[in-house]
Design a protein around this motif. Structure first.
Motif, PDB file in Angstrom:
ATOM      1  N   THR A 107       8.132   9.869 -12.328  1.00 33.98           N
ATOM      2  CA  THR A 107       7.894   8.782 -13.276  1.00 33.98           C
ATOM      3  C   THR A 107       9.147   7.914 -13.323  1.00 33.98           C
ATOM      4  O   THR A 107      10.215   8.311 -12.846  1.00 33.98           O
ATOM      5  CB  THR A 107       7.599   9.317 -14.695  1.00 33.98           C
ATOM      6  N   ALA A 108       9.008   6.746 -13.902  1.00 32.07           N
ATOM      7  CA  ALA A 108      10.157   5.846 -13.993  1.00 32.07           C
ATOM      8  C   ALA A 108      11.309   6.497 -14.749  1.00 32.07           C
ATOM      9  O   ALA A 108      12.478   6.277 -14.430  1.00 32.07           O
ATOM     10  CB  ALA A 108       9.746   4.534 -14.667  1.00 32.07           C
ATOM     11  N   SER A 109      10.995   7.321 -15.740  1.00 35.35           N
ATOM     12  CA  SER A 109      12.061   7.971 -16.504  1.00 35.35           C
ATOM     13  C   SER A 109      12.791   9.021 -15.673  1.00 35.35           C
ATOM     14  O   SER A 109      13.930   9.378 -15.988  1.00 35.35           O
ATOM     15  CB  SER A 109      11.493   8.615 -17.771  1.00 35.35           C
ATOM     16  N   ASP A 110      12.151   9.514 -14.601  1.00 39.69           N
ATOM     17  CA  ASP A 110      12.813  10.490 -13.740  1.00 39.69           C
ATOM     18  C   ASP A 110      13.970   9.880 -12.960  1.00 39.69           C
ATOM     19  O   ASP A 110      14.897  10.596 -12.559  1.00 39.69           O
ATOM     20  CB  ASP A 110      11.814  11.107 -12.754  1.00 39.69           C
ATOM     21  N   VAL A 111      13.911   8.612 -12.692  1.00 39.56           N
ATOM     22  CA  VAL A 111      15.023   7.947 -12.011  1.00 39.56           C
ATOM     23  C   VAL A 111      15.795   7.045 -12.960  1.00 39.56           C
ATOM     24  O   VAL A 111      16.853   6.524 -12.610  1.00 39.56           O
ATOM     25  CB  VAL A 111      14.535   7.123 -10.794  1.00 39.56           C
ATOM     26  N   GLY A 112      15.284   6.869 -14.182  1.00 47.28           N
ATOM     27  CA  GLY A 112      15.949   6.013 -15.153  1.00 47.28           C
ATOM     28  C   GLY A 112      17.160   6.653 -15.795  1.00 47.28           C
ATOM     29  O   GLY A 112      18.055   5.951 -16.279  1.00 47.28           O
ATOM     30  N   ARG A 113      17.190   7.981 -15.814  1.00 49.48           N
ATOM     31  CA  ARG A 113      18.343   8.707 -16.329  1.00 49.48           C
ATOM     32  C   ARG A 113      19.093   9.324 -15.165  1.00 49.48           C
ATOM     33  O   ARG A 113      18.481   9.948 -14.286  1.00 49.48           O
ATOM     34  CB  ARG A 113      17.894   9.790 -17.317  1.00 49.48           C
ATOM     35  N   ARG A 114      20.405   9.179 -15.175  1.00 52.02           N
ATOM     36  CA  ARG A 114      21.203   9.583 -14.019  1.00 52.02           C
ATOM     37  C   ARG A 114      21.079  11.075 -13.725  1.00 52.02           C
ATOM     38  O   ARG A 114      21.000  11.469 -12.558  1.00 52.02           O
ATOM     39  CB  ARG A 114      22.681   9.223 -14.265  1.00 52.02           C
ATOM     40  N   ASP A 115      21.030  11.923 -14.763  1.00 51.35           N
ATOM     41  CA  ASP A 115      20.936  13.357 -14.512  1.00 51.35           C
ATOM     42  C   ASP A 115      19.600  13.725 -13.880  1.00 51.35           C
ATOM     43  O   ASP A 115      19.530  14.554 -12.969  1.00 51.35           O
ATOM     44  CB  ASP A 115      21.156  14.147 -15.814  1.00 51.35           C
ATOM     45  N   ARG A 116      18.521  13.081 -14.332  1.00 47.78           N
ATOM     46  CA  ARG A 116      17.210  13.369 -13.764  1.00 47.78           C
ATOM     47  C   ARG A 116      17.080  12.782 -12.365  1.00 47.78           C
ATOM     48  O   ARG A 116      16.419  13.365 -11.494  1.00 47.78           O
ATOM     49  CB  ARG A 116      16.114  12.842 -14.688  1.00 47.78           C
ATOM     50  N   ALA A 117      17.696  11.626 -12.130  1.00 52.06           N
ATOM     51  CA  ALA A 117      17.688  11.046 -10.784  1.00 52.06           C
ATOM     52  C   ALA A 117      18.411  11.963  -9.808  1.00 52.06           C
ATOM     53  O   ALA A 117      17.951  12.173  -8.673  1.00 52.06           O
ATOM     54  CB  ALA A 117      18.338   9.666 -10.803  1.00 52.06           C
ATOM     55  N   ARG A 118      19.545  12.520 -10.237  1.00 47.15           N
ATOM     56  CA  ARG A 118      20.276  13.446  -9.374  1.00 47.15           C
ATOM     57  C   ARG A 118      19.448  14.699  -9.097  1.00 47.15           C
ATOM     58  O   ARG A 118      19.484  15.255  -7.993  1.00 47.15           O
ATOM     59  CB  ARG A 118      21.609  13.832 -10.026  1.00 47.15           C
ATOM     60  N   ASN A 119      18.701  15.152 -10.091  1.00 47.98           N
ATOM     61  CA  ASN A 119      17.866  16.327  -9.900  1.00 47.98           C
ATOM     62  C   ASN A 119      16.774  16.048  -8.870  1.00 47.98           C
ATOM     63  O   ASN A 119      16.490  16.886  -7.995  1.00 47.98           O
ATOM     64  CB  ASN A 119      17.240  16.766 -11.225  1.00 47.98           C
ATOM     65  N   ALA A 120      16.137  14.863  -8.963  1.00 50.16           N
ATOM     66  CA  ALA A 120      15.130  14.483  -7.974  1.00 50.16           C
ATOM     67  C   ALA A 120      15.753  14.387  -6.587  1.00 50.16           C
ATOM     68  O   ALA A 120      15.163  14.816  -5.586  1.00 50.16           O
ATOM     69  CB  ALA A 120      14.502  13.152  -8.369  1.00 50.16           C
ATOM     70  N   GLN A 121      16.957  13.842  -6.540  1.00 52.43           N
ATOM     71  CA  GLN A 121      17.686  13.719  -5.273  1.00 52.43           C
ATOM     72  C   GLN A 121      17.950  15.095  -4.665  1.00 52.43           C
ATOM     73  O   GLN A 121      17.744  15.310  -3.454  1.00 52.43           O
ATOM     74  CB  GLN A 121      19.001  12.984  -5.527  1.00 52.43           C
ATOM     75  N   ARG A 122      18.381  16.046  -5.489  1.00 49.21           N
ATOM     76  CA  ARG A 122      18.654  17.403  -5.009  1.00 49.21           C
ATOM     77  C   ARG A 122      17.382  18.086  -4.505  1.00 49.21           C
ATOM     78  O   ARG A 122      17.393  18.802  -3.493  1.00 49.21           O
ATOM     79  CB  ARG A 122      19.314  18.239  -6.106  1.00 49.21           C
ATOM     80  N   THR A 123      16.273  17.861  -5.223  1.00 51.03           N
ATOM     81  CA  THR A 123      15.010  18.466  -4.803  1.00 51.03           C
ATOM     82  C   THR A 123      14.578  17.946  -3.438  1.00 51.03           C
ATOM     83  O   THR A 123      14.186  18.718  -2.551  1.00 51.03           O
ATOM     84  CB  THR A 123      13.912  18.168  -5.841  1.00 51.03           C
ATOM     85  N   LEU A 124      14.660  16.631  -3.249  1.00 49.71           N
ATOM     86  CA  LEU A 124      14.272  16.040  -1.967  1.00 49.71           C
ATOM     87  C   LEU A 124      15.180  16.527  -0.843  1.00 49.71           C
ATOM     88  O   LEU A 124      14.725  16.796   0.278  1.00 49.71           O
ATOM     89  CB  LEU A 124      14.306  14.519  -2.070  1.00 49.71           C
ATOM     90  N   GLU A 125      16.468  16.670  -1.136  1.00 48.61           N
ATOM     91  CA  GLU A 125      17.404  17.136  -0.118  1.00 48.61           C
ATOM     92  C   GLU A 125      17.124  18.592   0.254  1.00 48.61           C
ATOM     93  O   GLU A 125      17.172  18.959   1.441  1.00 48.61           O
ATOM     94  CB  GLU A 125      18.832  16.992  -0.625  1.00 48.61           C
TER      95      GLU A 125
END
Length: 360
Positions: A107-125
């Protein structure tokens, strides 16, 4: 640039709804298999992340609907049905190549907050490290019009920046960019876009019966990705083999000239949730949009909202137009008494200030 696209080591491939569904408004296995065959061929030399539209479209047939629902509740219900069907089809198709897939709903809020964006980034990596092909889609079951990427074209550009992709591929049912509807007999094909000057006079349409995108959203997404230094190829899903093999088809969007936006500044401008806003006078706007200058209290005329130090805020011009964003160094209550005063301590340091007028 086509050679650079072909040689890219990490790519994001976005597939539109019409490229995944048939005339019966159900997922089309033959279409999906062809896309997967091309993706797996490219995956032998590149890391591939797929951004897939089609969750709502895949539910239209099973739910007996003949067009995309207009009301939010039905769209969310359709997404809940379609996500299951679409994920199953992707999984079965990739299994033919002994490749596992992982569904990543954002969701937009998943990348709207830096900590959640980093978490999504880690999952994809981590999925990449495990040899899994991520299938990313907006989580339409919970997204609302207020908290929404807008379309999966935009989502794909944001994901490309999030994972540090070397190239973004946008696939739909059109073979590239034209200056008008290609159904018109005199439409002119545009093979390359190097700057906004190449888009002068281009009339881009909206989405079709099963999707939310259209050429306008693809051009916008391409502009977003290229501002982050990522080249883009816009092509038809029917040409996906050639597109992923040597990029010999479609329209190429070149990265914008100059130094690309840093990952942080890109996130602050295009992803971050805003905690409030600062309205500036004309002189302060000129200073911050020229690049390299910190924002001082003397140039601020109004503090809007109740934010805290460390939050991202919008930067407004005198007439309320958004000219940039930045990480504010003051709480709103602390800042208000300082408006118009000269101080050496910046409200937003130049390193944490990003604007839409330049690449600074």
């Amino acid at each position: 640039m086509r050679e650079q696209l072909s040689a890219a080591r990490r790519i994001v491939v976005k597939i539109g709804s019409s490229s995944l569904t048939g005339a019966d408004l159900r997922t089309d296995k033959a279409k999906i298999d062809r896309i997967v065959d091309a993706v797996c061929a490219r995956a032998q030399r590149s890391d591939v992340i797929v951004v897939s539209s089609g969750a709502i479209a895949a539910a239209l047939g099973p739910l007996g609907l003949n067009q995309r629902p207009a009301d939010l509740a039905t769209r969310q219900a359709a997404a809940a049905v379609g996500q299951v069907s679409l994920a199953y089809e992707w999984g079965v198709s990739f299994a033919r190549h002994q490749r596992a897939v992982g569904q990543v709903l954002l969701t937009a809020s998943d990348v709207g907050r830096r900590d959640r964006a980093r978490n999504a980034q880690r999952t994809l990596e981590r999925l990449r490290q495990l040899g899994v092909v991520p299938i990313v889609n907006e989580n339409d079951t919970v997204a609302t019009s207020e908290v929404h990427f807008g379309d999966n074209d935009r989502l794909s550009a944001l994901v490309a920046n999030l994972v540090g992709a070397d190239a973004l591929y946008l696939f739909s049912d059109v073979d590239g960019l034209y200056d008008k509807n290609p159904a018109a007999g005199d439409a002119r094909f545009i093979p390359e876009v190097r700057s906004s000057a190449d888009l002068a006079g281009v009339v881009a349409g909206d989405g079709g019966r099963v999707g939310t995108g259209g050429m306008a959203t693809k051009v916008s997404a391409a502009g977003l990705a290229t501002r982050g230094g990522i080249p883009v190829l816009l092509a038809s899903a029917a040409d996906i083999d050639a597109a992923l093999a040597d990029a010999s088809v479609g329209t190429v969007f070149h990265p914008q000239p100059g130094k690309p936006l840093s990952a942080w500044k890109f996130w602050a401008l295009y992803c971050a949730d805003s905690g409030g806003a600062l309205r500036l006078d004309a002189g302060a706007v000129a200073a911050v949009t020229a690049g390299g200058a910190s924002l001082l209290a003397v140039g601020i005329t109004e503090v809007i909202g109740e934010f805290h130090a460390g939050e991202i805020v919008d930067i407004l011009g005198p007439d309320g137009e958004i000219v940039g964003r930045g990480e504010v160094g003051y709480d709103a209550q602390e800042l208000r008494p300082l408006l118009g005063q000269r101080s050496q301590r910046p409200v937003i340091h130049a390193d944490y200030l990003s604007n839409y007028a330049s690449r600074a």
